[in-house]
Design a protein around this motif. Structure first.
Motif, PDB file in Angstrom:
ATOM      1  N   ALA A 154       0.843  -1.191   0.000  1.00 37.14           N
ATOM      2  CA  ALA A 154       0.000   0.000   0.000  1.00 37.14           C
ATOM      3  C   ALA A 154       0.881   1.244   0.000  1.00 37.14           C
ATOM      4  O   ALA A 154       1.855   1.321   0.759  1.00 37.14           O
ATOM      5  CB  ALA A 154      -0.915   0.000   1.220  1.00 37.14           C
ATOM      6  N   PRO A 155       0.584   2.220  -0.844  1.00 35.65           N
ATOM      7  CA  PRO A 155       1.428   3.427  -0.907  1.00 35.65           C
ATOM      8  C   PRO A 155       1.224   4.319   0.302  1.00 35.65           C
ATOM      9  O   PRO A 155       0.148   4.323   0.917  1.00 35.65           O
ATOM     10  CB  PRO A 155       0.938   4.118  -2.193  1.00 35.65           C
ATOM     11  N   SER A 156       2.274   5.056   0.648  1.00 38.77           N
ATOM     12  CA  SER A 156       2.139   6.070   1.695  1.00 38.77           C
ATOM     13  C   SER A 156       1.482   7.306   1.104  1.00 38.77           C
ATOM     14  O   SER A 156       1.527   7.539  -0.109  1.00 38.77           O
ATOM     15  CB  SER A 156       3.506   6.426   2.276  1.00 38.77           C
ATOM     16  N   SER A 157       0.861   8.107   1.951  1.00 37.22           N
ATOM     17  CA  SER A 157       0.173   9.301   1.466  1.00 37.22           C
ATOM     18  C   SER A 157       1.119  10.489   1.448  1.00 37.22           C
ATOM     19  O   SER A 157       2.093  10.541   2.190  1.00 37.22           O
ATOM     20  CB  SER A 157      -1.032   9.606   2.356  1.00 37.22           C
ATOM     21  N   GLY A 158       0.801  11.431   0.566  1.00 35.57           N
ATOM     22  CA  GLY A 158       1.573  12.666   0.512  1.00 35.57           C
ATOM     23  C   GLY A 158       2.813  12.558  -0.352  1.00 35.57           C
ATOM     24  O   GLY A 158       3.200  11.470  -0.782  1.00 35.57           O
ATOM     25  N   PRO A 159       3.445  13.696  -0.655  1.00 36.54           N
ATOM     26  CA  PRO A 159       4.648  13.681  -1.482  1.00 36.54           C
ATOM     27  C   PRO A 159       5.806  12.991  -0.780  1.00 36.54           C
ATOM     28  O   PRO A 159       5.937  13.051   0.445  1.00 36.54           O
ATOM     29  CB  PRO A 159       4.938  15.180  -1.699  1.00 36.54           C
ATOM     30  N   SER A 160       6.631  12.330  -1.537  1.00 34.27           N
ATOM     31  CA  SER A 160       7.740  11.575  -0.952  1.00 34.27           C
ATOM     32  C   SER A 160       9.008  12.413  -0.920  1.00 34.27           C
ATOM     33  O   SER A 160       9.511  12.820  -1.972  1.00 34.27           O
ATOM     34  CB  SER A 160       7.992  10.305  -1.771  1.00 34.27           C
ATOM     35  N   PRO A 161       9.565  12.645   0.273  1.00 36.81           N
ATOM     36  CA  PRO A 161      10.856  13.348   0.319  1.00 36.81           C
ATOM     37  C   PRO A 161      11.972  12.517  -0.300  1.00 36.81           C
ATOM     38  O   PRO A 161      12.963  13.056  -0.780  1.00 36.81           O
ATOM     39  CB  PRO A 161      11.076  13.573   1.819  1.00 36.81           C
ATOM     40  N   ASP A 162      11.807  11.188  -0.298  1.00 36.53           N
ATOM     41  CA  ASP A 162      12.819  10.336  -0.908  1.00 36.53           C
ATOM     42  C   ASP A 162      12.886  10.559  -2.415  1.00 36.53           C
ATOM     43  O   ASP A 162      13.963  10.515  -3.014  1.00 36.53           O
ATOM     44  CB  ASP A 162      12.533   8.865  -0.613  1.00 36.53           C
ATOM     45  N   LEU A 163      11.749  10.790  -3.057  1.00 35.98           N
ATOM     46  CA  LEU A 163      11.764  11.069  -4.492  1.00 35.98           C
ATOM     47  C   LEU A 163      12.463  12.393  -4.779  1.00 35.98           C
ATOM     48  O   LEU A 163      13.129  12.541  -5.804  1.00 35.98           O
ATOM     49  CB  LEU A 163      10.342  11.081  -5.057  1.00 35.98           C
ATOM     50  N   ARG A 164      12.335  13.345  -3.860  1.00 37.96           N
ATOM     51  CA  ARG A 164      13.057  14.609  -4.043  1.00 37.96           C
ATOM     52  C   ARG A 164      14.562  14.376  -3.918  1.00 37.96           C
ATOM     53  O   ARG A 164      15.357  14.955  -4.669  1.00 37.96           O
ATOM     54  CB  ARG A 164      12.569  15.643  -3.028  1.00 37.96           C
ATOM     55  N   ALA A 165      14.964  13.525  -2.973  1.00 41.24           N
ATOM     56  CA  ALA A 165      16.388  13.196  -2.842  1.00 41.24           C
ATOM     57  C   ALA A 165      16.881  12.462  -4.086  1.00 41.24           C
ATOM     58  O   ALA A 165      17.980  12.723  -4.586  1.00 41.24           O
ATOM     59  CB  ALA A 165      16.623  12.346  -1.599  1.00 41.24           C
ATOM     60  N   LEU A 166      16.056  11.542  -4.595  1.00 42.89           N
ATOM     61  CA  LEU A 166      16.430  10.805  -5.804  1.00 42.89           C
ATOM     62  C   LEU A 166      16.688  11.765  -6.957  1.00 42.89           C
ATOM     63  O   LEU A 166      17.701  11.654  -7.663  1.00 42.89           O
ATOM     64  CB  LEU A 166      15.313   9.820  -6.158  1.00 42.89           C
ATOM     65  N   ALA A 167      15.776  12.712  -7.158  1.00 39.37           N
ATOM     66  CA  ALA A 167      15.934  13.667  -8.253  1.00 39.37           C
ATOM     67  C   ALA A 167      17.173  14.535  -8.069  1.00 39.37           C
ATOM     68  O   ALA A 167      17.814  14.928  -9.054  1.00 39.37           O
ATOM     69  CB  ALA A 167      14.688  14.543  -8.349  1.00 39.37           C
TER      70      ALA A 167
END
Length: 246
Positions: A156-169
């Motif tokens: 199940a996905p977590s809610s809200g924007p992912s800070p990890d995706l910001r780190a990835l980018a």
């Protein structure tokens, strides 16, 4: 444990889970963070009696990312410094997705401590006609359909924007690839096992073939009924393939 290492880009603190056995593996997670690798780290350590290091990339999992870490190459340098600090030798570096690209960059640094690499559904290569899927714009159901052979098994996905995706980018840039990576990999002089899920729709098997063709000492294994996260979807198959790399 938390370790401060003297990386080429400056001092970096890295949080590392150390599954300590004997043969050392540096296991590198992708954009989904440590949870995508934690169970496989336990499996690899227990089945192969290996020492498995599973770091949290700075900026993931609530950790800080120093401004000095602004590229995949910067992070690769930090991990080579980590291996130096731990005085490890004969290390196999293995990573999934972003972690696979990172494993390739670590191997390219030529550290004598690294003797093999495993690239599992790695992003990073620029393959004409086969762009990396834009996961940031996907709904959870679309992401599951792209990442899993059987989307019903996706967590199940977590809610809200992912800070990890910001780190990835911050590490990879918007394209999540390096046009020079395949050319640079032709100079790599250590064995590399390329492992891929046949049903991966984030980076399809054209990327697997391109990586294997570029790397002189490569082996390619394509796993059936498997998507972008083989270590979650078919971990026993991945374990068997990884064991062949050492």
């Amino acid at each position: 444990m938390n370790l401060v290492v003297d990386a080429p880009s400056g001092a970096v603190e890295i949080t590392v889970a150390d599954h300590d056995r004997t043969r050392p593996f540096l296991l590198l997670h992708g954009g989904g963070g440590v949870p995508t690798m934690a169970r496989f780290a336990d499996l690899l350590a227990s089945r192969t009696r290996s020492r498995v290091l599973l770091p949290t990339h700075p900026g993931f999992g609530g950790t800080d990312r120093p401004e000095s870490l602004a590229s995949v190459a910067d992070l690769a340098g930090a991990y080579v410094a980590l291996l130096d600090k731990l005085d490890l030798s004969d290390v196999t570096v293995a990573g999934n997705s972003f972690g696979g690209w990172l494993a390739a960059e670590i191997a390219l640094l030529g550290s004598p401590r690294v003797t093999a690499a495993v690239l599992i559904d790695a992003i990073g290569a620029a393959v004409p006609g086969h762009p990396v899927a834009d996961v940031a714009g996907m709904t959870p159901s679309e992401l599951a359909a792209h990442a899993w052979h059987d989307p019903s098994r996706a967590p199940a996905p977590s809610s809200g924007p992912s800070p990890d995706l910001r780190a990835l980018a911050a590490y990879t840039g918007a394209a999540m690839s390096d046009p020079a990576l395949l050319d640079r990999l032709t100079m790599l002089d250590l064995p590399v096992h390329v492992i891929w899920g046949e049903s991966d729709r984030i980076v399809d098997t054209a990327h697997a073939r391109a990586l294997a063709a570029a790397i002189p000492k490569s082996r390619l294994t394509v796993l059936p009924a498997t998507g972008h996260l083989p270590q979650l979807e078919t971990p026993e198959a991945v374990l068997a393939a990884v064991a062949q790399a050492v």
